[in-house]
Design a protein around this motif. Structure first.
Motif, PDB file in Angstrom:
ATOM      1  N   LEU A 115       0.850  -1.191   0.000  1.00  0.00           N
ATOM      2  CA  LEU A 115       0.000   0.000   0.000  1.00  0.00           C
ATOM      3  C   LEU A 115       0.886   1.240   0.000  1.00  0.00           C
ATOM      4  N   GLY A 116       0.596   2.170  -0.888  1.00  0.00           N
ATOM      5  CA  GLY A 116       1.383   3.409  -0.944  1.00  0.00           C
ATOM      6  C   GLY A 116       0.689   4.528  -0.196  1.00  0.00           C
ATOM      7  N   LEU A 117       1.451   5.235   0.639  1.00  0.00           N
ATOM      8  CA  LEU A 117       0.898   6.400   1.326  1.00  0.00           C
ATOM      9  C   LEU A 117       1.452   7.658   0.640  1.00  0.00           C
ATOM     10  N   PRO A 118       0.610   8.380  -0.113  1.00  0.00           N
ATOM     11  CA  PRO A 118       1.115   9.586  -0.790  1.00  0.00           C
ATOM     12  C   PRO A 118       1.456  10.655   0.242  1.00  0.00           C
ATOM     13  N   LYS A 119       2.718  11.059   0.286  1.00  0.00           N
ATOM     14  CA  LYS A 119       3.138  11.976   1.364  1.00  0.00           C
ATOM     15  C   LYS A 119       2.435  13.324   1.249  1.00  0.00           C
ATOM     16  N   GLU A 120       2.036  13.702   0.019  1.00  0.00           N
ATOM     17  CA  GLU A 120       1.346  14.982  -0.154  1.00  0.00           C
ATOM     18  C   GLU A 120      -0.069  14.963   0.437  1.00  0.00           C
ATOM     19  N   TYR A 121      -0.575  13.779   0.776  1.00  0.00           N
ATOM     20  CA  TYR A 121      -1.920  13.677   1.344  1.00  0.00           C
ATOM     21  C   TYR A 121      -1.885  13.603   2.874  1.00  0.00           C
ATOM     22  N   PHE A 122      -0.694  13.524   3.429  1.00  0.00           N
ATOM     23  CA  PHE A 122      -0.592  13.460   4.891  1.00  0.00           C
ATOM     24  C   PHE A 122       0.222  14.645   5.392  1.00  0.00           C
ATOM     25  N   THR A 123      -0.240  15.845   5.067  1.00  0.00           N
ATOM     26  CA  THR A 123       0.481  17.046   5.485  1.00  0.00           C
ATOM     27  C   THR A 123      -0.270  17.728   6.619  1.00  0.00           C
ATOM     28  N   ASP A 124       0.144  18.926   6.966  1.00  0.00           N
ATOM     29  CA  ASP A 124      -0.502  19.662   8.057  1.00  0.00           C
ATOM     30  C   ASP A 124      -1.925  20.084   7.723  1.00  0.00           C
ATOM     31  N   ASP A 125      -2.284  20.040   6.415  1.00  0.00           N
ATOM     32  CA  ASP A 125      -3.663  20.371   6.035  1.00  0.00           C
ATOM     33  C   ASP A 125      -4.653  19.393   6.653  1.00  0.00           C
ATOM     34  N   LEU A 126      -4.164  18.201   6.956  1.00  0.00           N
ATOM     35  CA  LEU A 126      -5.038  17.166   7.494  1.00  0.00           C
ATOM     36  C   LEU A 126      -5.147  17.353   9.004  1.00  0.00           C
ATOM     37  N   ASP A 127      -6.379  17.434   9.475  1.00  0.00           N
ATOM     38  CA  ASP A 127      -6.661  17.533  10.901  1.00  0.00           C
ATOM     39  C   ASP A 127      -5.913  16.421  11.654  1.00  0.00           C
ATOM     40  N   SER A 128      -5.242  16.783  12.769  1.00  0.00           N
ATOM     41  CA  SER A 128      -4.362  15.798  13.415  1.00  0.00           C
ATOM     42  C   SER A 128      -5.135  14.625  14.024  1.00  0.00           C
ATOM     43  N   SER A 129      -6.332  14.869  14.545  1.00  0.00           N
ATOM     44  CA  SER A 129      -7.077  13.736  15.115  1.00  0.00           C
ATOM     45  C   SER A 129      -7.576  12.811  14.006  1.00  0.00           C
ATOM     46  N   ILE A 130      -7.809  13.367  12.799  1.00  0.00           N
ATOM     47  CA  ILE A 130      -8.165  12.509  11.671  1.00  0.00           C
ATOM     48  C   ILE A 130      -6.951  11.678  11.267  1.00  0.00           C
ATOM     49  N   ALA A 131      -5.785  12.323  11.238  1.00  0.00           N
ATOM     50  CA  ALA A 131      -4.558  11.599  10.884  1.00  0.00           C
ATOM     51  C   ALA A 131      -4.342  10.416  11.832  1.00  0.00           C
ATOM     52  N   THR A 132      -4.558  10.636  13.132  1.00  0.00           N
ATOM     53  CA  THR A 132      -4.377   9.567  14.118  1.00  0.00           C
ATOM     54  C   THR A 132      -5.340   8.422  13.847  1.00  0.00           C
ATOM     55  N   THR A 133      -6.606   8.756  13.593  1.00  0.00           N
ATOM     56  CA  THR A 133      -7.617   7.731  13.324  1.00  0.00           C
ATOM     57  C   THR A 133      -7.257   6.929  12.071  1.00  0.00           C
ATOM     58  N   LEU A 134      -6.817   7.637  11.037  1.00  0.00           N
ATOM     59  CA  LEU A 134      -6.473   6.930   9.804  1.00  0.00           C
ATOM     60  C   LEU A 134      -5.227   6.065   9.985  1.00  0.00           C
ATOM     61  N   ASN A 135      -4.288   6.539  10.810  1.00  0.00           N
ATOM     62  CA  ASN A 135      -3.115   5.707  11.082  1.00  0.00           C
ATOM     63  C   ASN A 135      -3.495   4.394  11.751  1.00  0.00           C
ATOM     64  N   ASP A 136      -4.483   4.457  12.659  1.00  0.00           N
ATOM     65  CA  ASP A 136      -4.961   3.221  13.293  1.00  0.00           C
ATOM     66  C   ASP A 136      -5.540   2.275  12.240  1.00  0.00           C
ATOM     67  N   ALA A 137      -6.279   2.854  11.276  1.00  0.00           N
ATOM     68  CA  ALA A 137      -6.873   2.027  10.220  1.00  0.00           C
ATOM     69  C   ALA A 137      -5.774   1.383   9.379  1.00  0.00           C
ATOM     70  N   ILE A 138      -4.726   2.154   9.099  1.00  0.00           N
ATOM     71  CA  ILE A 138      -3.617   1.614   8.305  1.00  0.00           C
ATOM     72  C   ILE A 138      -2.895   0.500   9.082  1.00  0.00           C
ATOM     73  N   GLU A 139      -2.796   0.681  10.416  1.00  0.00           N
ATOM     74  CA  GLU A 139      -2.218  -0.381  11.259  1.00  0.00           C
ATOM     75  C   GLU A 139      -3.027  -1.669  11.132  1.00  0.00           C
ATOM     76  N   ALA A 140      -4.366  -1.529  11.074  1.00  0.00           N
ATOM     77  CA  ALA A 140      -5.229  -2.716  10.942  1.00  0.00           C
ATOM     78  C   ALA A 140      -4.943  -3.427   9.618  1.00  0.00           C
ATOM     79  N   LEU A 141      -4.690  -2.654   8.562  1.00  0.00           N
ATOM     80  CA  LEU A 141      -4.358  -3.264   7.264  1.00  0.00           C
ATOM     81  C   LEU A 141      -2.998  -3.955   7.328  1.00  0.00           C
ATOM     82  N   LYS A 142      -2.074  -3.364   8.074  1.00  0.00           N
ATOM     83  CA  LYS A 142      -0.753  -3.992   8.239  1.00  0.00           C
ATOM     84  C   LYS A 142      -0.874  -5.324   8.970  1.00  0.00           C
ATOM     85  N   LYS A 143      -1.740  -5.350   9.988  1.00  0.00           N
ATOM     86  CA  LYS A 143      -1.943  -6.600  10.729  1.00  0.00           C
ATOM     87  C   LYS A 143      -2.486  -7.697   9.817  1.00  0.00           C
TER      88      LYS A 143
END
Lengths: 489, 98
Positions: free
Chosen positions: A263-291
């Motif tokens: 899975l590719g994470l486009p770095k331009e889509y994970f910048t400061d424009d993204l609300d930090s609590s949303i970023a945290t939630t999405l990171n958890d989702a990505i962790e689930a995909l890694k598992k």
């Protein structure tokens, strides 16, 4: 084990109930029609409710079920975005311009739903001519988000998203020109798939920007989306841009392991424009995909910042051209007492379209006008290729991209209506996908301040089955998709 | 690129849109802002880039020139705002010379 209420079941659960005769399609349809009566004065998700025709279709479906010649979707109710022409039924596209328009024929997608034996509950609310990101541009008033009625459901397919999330239909259709399936799916906590450009016929789907528009399912689960895509995808000789690519059985690969998938994470889509609590939630989702065995790798889409400008040049030019057909002569709204033909055109269009549509037509007219074509339209088509190439280069290294669907959760009603550009920017993560014609899907990935947020999967052309596979695997280890807003359980 | 009031009037006429006088200023401001936003594409050098018209780079397919539709004249006339004897009615286009 007690069965969950009908409006909380997935399509495969409902189909199994229908085939086992646990309930009839008439009972199922009545259940949803009752819920529409009970709840839709709050949500305003339907423009037209088709009680009578729905019950007749349900009765016919029950006969097919009794005779044993029913398919997997026979007897399942559906809400159709009011952008699809439905023969004999008002097709408004959310506009005063078409408030009196009874479609003389049905869209190919509608015909395919009819052939499958689906039951159309009604026509769903949307931004006028699919232009908007909040459903506030509808002639019929805004739809509300069932998770918080003071917020928008997103748009333009906001009626569809609100109706599925609120349990007023088990599945709905949407259309996506710059994010209009995925962004409302994210805001309402449902699954929304925009297939590859040309995968589902556009015949009878009222045009906004013809090189972008694509229909797709809005459902609770990826599995439901796969079932529906099986029924509606494929070549249509009536749509000269539809694709001849063979249609696989999208349900066959849902259970494939995603072990080793990159899975590719486009770095331009994970910048400061993204609300930090949303970023945290999405990171958890990505962790689930890694598992689940997926590997993750950072990729770059260097022309990301050019996607919104490029889109607004091209889509608005196509819009101004497409909407020139509404002239007050052959169908649609006509002004009172026209003085002459020019007056008839100008006032019918001036009175029939609301602000956002007029803005977009004017901008498109301007960029296409003599002397400006090369500077805007042609230039943007070239940048469109650069943006598409970014994706193709990224796909040399990874199988799929994973990123946010939207930079925020659902915003408040009226919050962005006075500033068109801030509204346009709510689609920053979805728009590039349409420029490149790729399939994209939003799946519920969690909640931030009790509001749902979606994770977006972006695939290579015609790899819907991969997106649905990953979405389904994610939904076997998470239960965000089965949450329903408290007031609508 | 800033859009002036007279530009709005001209564009609106090209697009055949009547706009109330009172809204022109607001449109001028909004259209200018949107144009300023899309100007960003000019930062890029696209000298060597081919335009992309279809996202799959597909060529427009043409069908054979065959009759495929049946006559639905009456059905299509049902939505006409004004019609008579099977034709659409519009205000007089040819002025009489006095």
């Amino acid at each position: 084990m007690s069965q969950s209420p009908l409006h909380q079941q997935t399509l495969s659960q409902l189909a199994s109930g229908l085939h086992k005769k646990s309930f009839s399609s008439v009972e199922l349809t009545s259940h949803f029609l009752d819920r529409i009566k009970q709840y839709d004065n709050q949500l305003n998700s339907y423009i037209t409710v088709c009680d009578k025709t729905a019950l007749a279709q349900a009765k016919a479906a029950d006969e097919r079920l009794a005779q044993g010649n029913a398919g997997p979707l026979t007897g399942i109710p559906i809400g159709q975005k009011d952008i699809f022409c439905t023969q004999g039924i008002k097709t408004s596209c959310g506009s005063k311009m078409l408030d009196n328009f009874i479609a003389p024929y049905s869209a190919t997608l509608i015909e395919k739903c009819d052939t499958a034996g689906m039951v159309m509950l009604g026509k769903l609310n949307m931004d006028e001519f699919a232009m908007g990101s909040s459903t506030e541009n509808s002639f019929y008033g805004p739809s509300k988000n069932p998770w918080d009625e003071n917020t928008v459901p997103g748009g333009s397919s906001g009626g569809s998203a609100a109706a599925v999330a609120g349990g007023l239909c088990p599945i709905a259709t949407g259309t996506d020109t710059g994010g209009s399936i995925r962004q409302p799916a994210s805001f309402c906590g449902i699954t929304g798939l925009k297939p590859t450009y040309g995968r589902i016929s556009r015949y009878g789907m009222i045009a906004f920007a013809s090189s972008f528009d694509q229909a797709g399912p809005m459902t609770r689960t990826a599995e439901d989306a796969a079932l529906f895509l099986n029924a509606v995808a494929g070549f249509d000789p009536k749509d000269s841009t539809s694709c001849e690519e063979p249609v696989p059985d999208y349900t066959q690969t849902l259970n494939d392991s995603i072990e080793g998938l990159t899975l590719g994470l486009p770095k331009e889509y994970f910048t400061d424009d993204l609300d930090s609590s949303i970023a945290t939630t999405l990171n958890d989702a990505i962790e689930a995909l890694k598992k689940l065995g997926a590997k993750v790798k950072e990729v770059s889409l260097p022309h990301t910042d050019y996607a919104v400008p490029t889109y607004y040049i091209l889509a608005l030019a196509e819009c101004s051209s497409n909407l020139s057909r509404y002239d007050g002569v052959r169908f649609g709204y006509r002004c009172e007492n026209p003085k002459n033909l020019t007056d008839l055109y100008e006032r019918s269009r001036g009175e029939g379209f609301a602000d956002e549509v007029k803005r977009r037509i004017m901008l498109g007219t301007y960029t296409l006008s003599a002397g400006y074509y090369d500077a805007y339209y042609l230039k943007a088509q070239k940048v469109r290729r650069l943006i598409a190439q970014d994706f193709h280069k990224a796909f040399a290294d990874v199988d799929m991209l994973v990123c946010p669907t939207s930079p925020t959760t659902a915003f408040g009603l009226g919050e962005k209506t006075s500033d068109p550009i801030s509204m346009y920017l709510s689609d920053i993560y979805t728009i590039a996908v349409n420029l490149a014609g790729l399939p994209g899907m939003s799946i519920p990935a969690g909640f931030v301040n009790e509001k749902p947020i979606g994770l977006q999967l972006i695939g290579q052309h015609f790899q819907e089955s991969k997106l649905l596979n990953v979405g389904h695997q994610f939904q076997t280890v998470t239960d965000w998709h089965s949450n329903m807003p408290a007031n609508y359980r | 690129m800033s859009i002036k009031l007279e530009d709005v009037v001209k564009i609106a006429h090209l697009a055949r849109l009547s706009l109330p006088e009172s809204t022109l200023e607001q449109y001028a401001g909004q259209l200018s802002n949107i144009l300023a936003m899309v100007e960003k594409v000019n930062e890029l050098d696209t000298e060597q880039v081919e335009p992309l018209a279809n996202p799959l780079d597909n060529i427009q397919r043409l069908r054979k020139d065959e009759v495929t539709e049946t006559d639905q004249h009456n059905a299509f006339m049902q939505n006409a705002p004004a019609s008579e004897a099977g034709v659409f009615l519009v205000p007089k286009v040819i002025e009489t010379i006095e």
